[in-house]
Write a protein that holds these residues in place. Structure first.
Motif, mmCIF file in Angstrom:
data_model
loop_
_atom_site.group_PDB
_atom_site.id
_atom_site.type_symbol
_atom_site.label_atom_id
_atom_site.label_comp_id
_atom_site.label_asym_id
_atom_site.label_seq_id
_atom_site.Cartn_x
_atom_site.Cartn_y
_atom_site.Cartn_z
ATOM 1 N N PHE A 138 0.855 -1.200 -0.173
ATOM 2 C CA PHE A 138 -0.151 -0.093 -0.115
ATOM 3 C C PHE A 138 0.974 1.421 0.102
ATOM 4 C CE2 PHE A 138 -1.723 3.367 2.879
ATOM 5 C CZ PHE A 138 -2.885 3.823 1.852
ATOM 6 N N THR A 139 1.824 1.341 0.970
ATOM 7 C CA THR A 139 2.605 2.491 0.882
ATOM 8 C C THR A 139 3.633 2.761 -0.062
ATOM 9 O OG1 THR A 139 4.316 1.549 2.402
ATOM 10 C CG2 THR A 139 2.578 2.591 3.449
ATOM 11 N N ASP A 140 4.108 1.850 -0.729
ATOM 12 C CA ASP A 140 4.833 1.944 -1.966
ATOM 13 C C ASP A 140 3.998 2.360 -3.009
ATOM 14 O OD1 ASP A 140 6.936 1.111 -0.424
ATOM 15 O OD2 ASP A 140 6.959 -1.085 -1.318
ATOM 16 N N PHE A 141 2.816 1.757 -3.169
ATOM 17 C CA PHE A 141 2.102 2.387 -4.407
ATOM 18 C C PHE A 141 1.487 3.847 -4.069
ATOM 19 C CE2 PHE A 141 -1.758 2.427 -6.948
ATOM 20 C CZ PHE A 141 -1.263 2.149 -8.269
ATOM 21 N N THR A 142 1.271 3.832 -2.991
ATOM 22 C CA THR A 142 0.631 5.371 -2.691
ATOM 23 C C THR A 142 1.596 6.397 -2.738
ATOM 24 O OG1 THR A 142 -0.960 4.235 -1.014
ATOM 25 C CG2 THR A 142 -0.493 6.717 -0.751
ATOM 26 N N ALA A 143 2.954 6.052 -2.523
ATOM 27 C CA ALA A 143 4.044 7.234 -2.283
ATOM 28 C C ALA A 143 4.112 7.635 -3.984
ATOM 29 C CB ALA A 143 5.554 6.575 -1.861
ATOM 30 N N LYS A 144 3.919 6.716 -4.969
ATOM 31 C CA LYS A 144 4.204 6.971 -6.285
ATOM 32 C C LYS A 144 2.961 7.794 -6.855
ATOM 33 C CE LYS A 144 7.090 2.891 -6.887
ATOM 34 N NZ LYS A 144 7.046 1.647 -7.327
ATOM 35 N N ASN A 145 1.890 7.710 -6.153
ATOM 36 C CA ASN A 145 0.606 8.286 -6.876
ATOM 37 C C ASN A 145 -0.241 9.264 -6.112
ATOM 38 O OD1 ASN A 145 0.288 6.311 -9.270
ATOM 39 N ND2 ASN A 145 0.825 4.965 -7.662
ATOM 40 N N VAL A 146 0.506 9.780 -5.111
ATOM 41 C CA VAL A 146 -0.001 11.026 -4.401
ATOM 42 C C VAL A 146 0.994 12.065 -4.204
ATOM 43 C CG1 VAL A 146 -1.704 9.771 -3.135
ATOM 44 C CG2 VAL A 146 0.399 10.146 -2.334
ATOM 45 N N TYR A 147 0.689 13.295 -3.924
ATOM 46 C CA TYR A 147 1.411 14.436 -3.585
ATOM 47 C C TYR A 147 1.042 15.325 -2.517
ATOM 48 C CZ TYR A 147 -1.692 17.674 -5.997
ATOM 49 O OH TYR A 147 -2.642 18.487 -6.462
ATOM 50 N N GLY A 148 1.825 15.933 -1.712
ATOM 51 C CA GLY A 148 1.447 16.531 -0.777
ATOM 52 C C GLY A 148 0.958 18.252 -1.024
ATOM 53 N N ASP A 149 0.098 18.665 -0.287
ATOM 54 C CA ASP A 149 -0.291 20.051 -0.406
ATOM 55 C C ASP A 149 -0.117 20.823 0.807
ATOM 56 O OD1 ASP A 149 -2.555 19.066 0.840
ATOM 57 O OD2 ASP A 149 -4.018 19.841 -0.871
ATOM 58 N N ASN A 150 -0.736 22.013 0.514
ATOM 59 C CA ASN A 150 -0.489 23.024 1.942
ATOM 60 C C ASN A 150 -1.430 22.527 3.056
ATOM 61 O OD1 ASN A 150 1.899 23.934 0.968
ATOM 62 N ND2 ASN A 150 0.655 25.780 -0.036
ATOM 63 N N SER A 151 -2.567 21.974 2.787
ATOM 64 C CA SER A 151 -3.900 21.555 3.602
ATOM 65 C C SER A 151 -3.309 20.458 4.486
ATOM 66 C CB SER A 151 -5.049 21.402 2.715
ATOM 67 O OG SER A 151 -4.903 20.299 2.013
ATOM 68 N N GLY A 152 -2.340 19.608 4.541
ATOM 69 C CA GLY A 152 -1.970 18.537 5.113
ATOM 70 C C GLY A 152 -2.486 17.457 4.810
ATOM 71 N N PHE A 153 -2.822 17.300 3.387
ATOM 72 C CA PHE A 153 -3.397 15.933 2.847
ATOM 73 C C PHE A 153 -2.465 15.672 1.830
ATOM 74 C CE2 PHE A 153 -7.242 17.196 4.947
ATOM 75 C CZ PHE A 153 -8.002 16.026 5.098
ATOM 76 N N LEU A 154 -2.369 14.308 1.305
ATOM 77 C CA LEU A 154 -1.650 13.540 0.236
ATOM 78 C C LEU A 154 -2.842 13.422 -0.607
ATOM 79 C CD1 LEU A 154 0.914 11.415 2.209
ATOM 80 C CD2 LEU A 154 1.346 13.594 1.227
ATOM 81 N N ILE A 155 -2.787 13.775 -1.949
ATOM 82 C CA ILE A 155 -3.943 13.557 -2.679
ATOM 83 C C ILE A 155 -3.522 13.206 -4.263
ATOM 84 C CG2 ILE A 155 -5.324 15.419 -1.813
ATOM 85 C CD1 ILE A 155 -4.678 17.348 -3.905
#
Length: 197
Positions: A138-155
């Protein structure tokens, strides 16, 4: 075998035989004068003693190790199970994940790899390893497919040109999170059954 040999109840077999042969010249109760009855009696007591010892040994083997209990509590505290369930597993990845929830997973993954956090109970360790494998996917796949924004979320990369591909990746993240959570559920169920938690 040495534990059995060191036990006191071995004398229950040897003592009646020696007593019977040494005291053939004296009048004794029927039990000790007939060596066959003496052996049957002593073997019966011996068998009962062994069964009691086996029951006590199996009960002590089934009780959880105190060190393992501390390890499991420490790991679950790092993981923050409530946050993992609510913010990751019950949340659609398309909406994004809280950075704090992902960070607690990463802290857990780092801690669980440390040798001091390995349990003695092989079944528990095996279940933790299976959960960790699913969580790594899960974390390996998620790390490649989300980015961080200023609101504190990885989208996910919603603004990408290939929006259908991003939706498929988001669905895969949901599936991987669900698979990891299923392993966590079975681990928690087993730990409760064995009275670790």
């Amino acid at each position: 075998m040495t534990k059995i040999i060191n036990k006191w109840y071995l004398s229950l077999v040897i003592a009646p035989i020696i007593t019977t042969y040494l005291t053939n010249f004296f009048t004794l109760p029927k039990l000790f004068s007939d060596w066959k009855l003496a052996i049957i009696f002593s073997l019966t007591i011996f068998a009962i003693s062994l069964l009691i010892e086996l029951k006590l040994l199996s009960e002590s083997h089934n009780s959880p190790n105190e060190n393992d209990k501390r390890i499991i509590k420490r790991l679950f505290k790092k993981l923050d199970v409530k946050s993992f369930q609510q913010e990751i597993c019950m949340n659609d990845s398309w909406n994004g994940y809280k950075q704090d929830s992902i960070h607690s997973i990463i802290k857990y993954q780092h801690a669980v790899r440390l040798i001091k956090n390995k349990t003695v109970d092989k079944k528990v360790q095996q279940m933790i390893d299976v959960f960790n494998y699913k969580l790594d996917l899960f974390t390996d796949f998620t790390a490649k497919n989300v980015y961080g924004d200023n609101s504190g979320f990885l989208i996910p990369f919603k603004n990408s040109e290939d929006r259908n591909s991003v939706k498929k990746d988001a669905e895969k993240m949901n599936i991987l999170a669900k698979n990891a959570f299923e392993e966590l559920e079975s681990l928690v169920e087993y730990l409760k059954f064995k009275k670790y938690i």
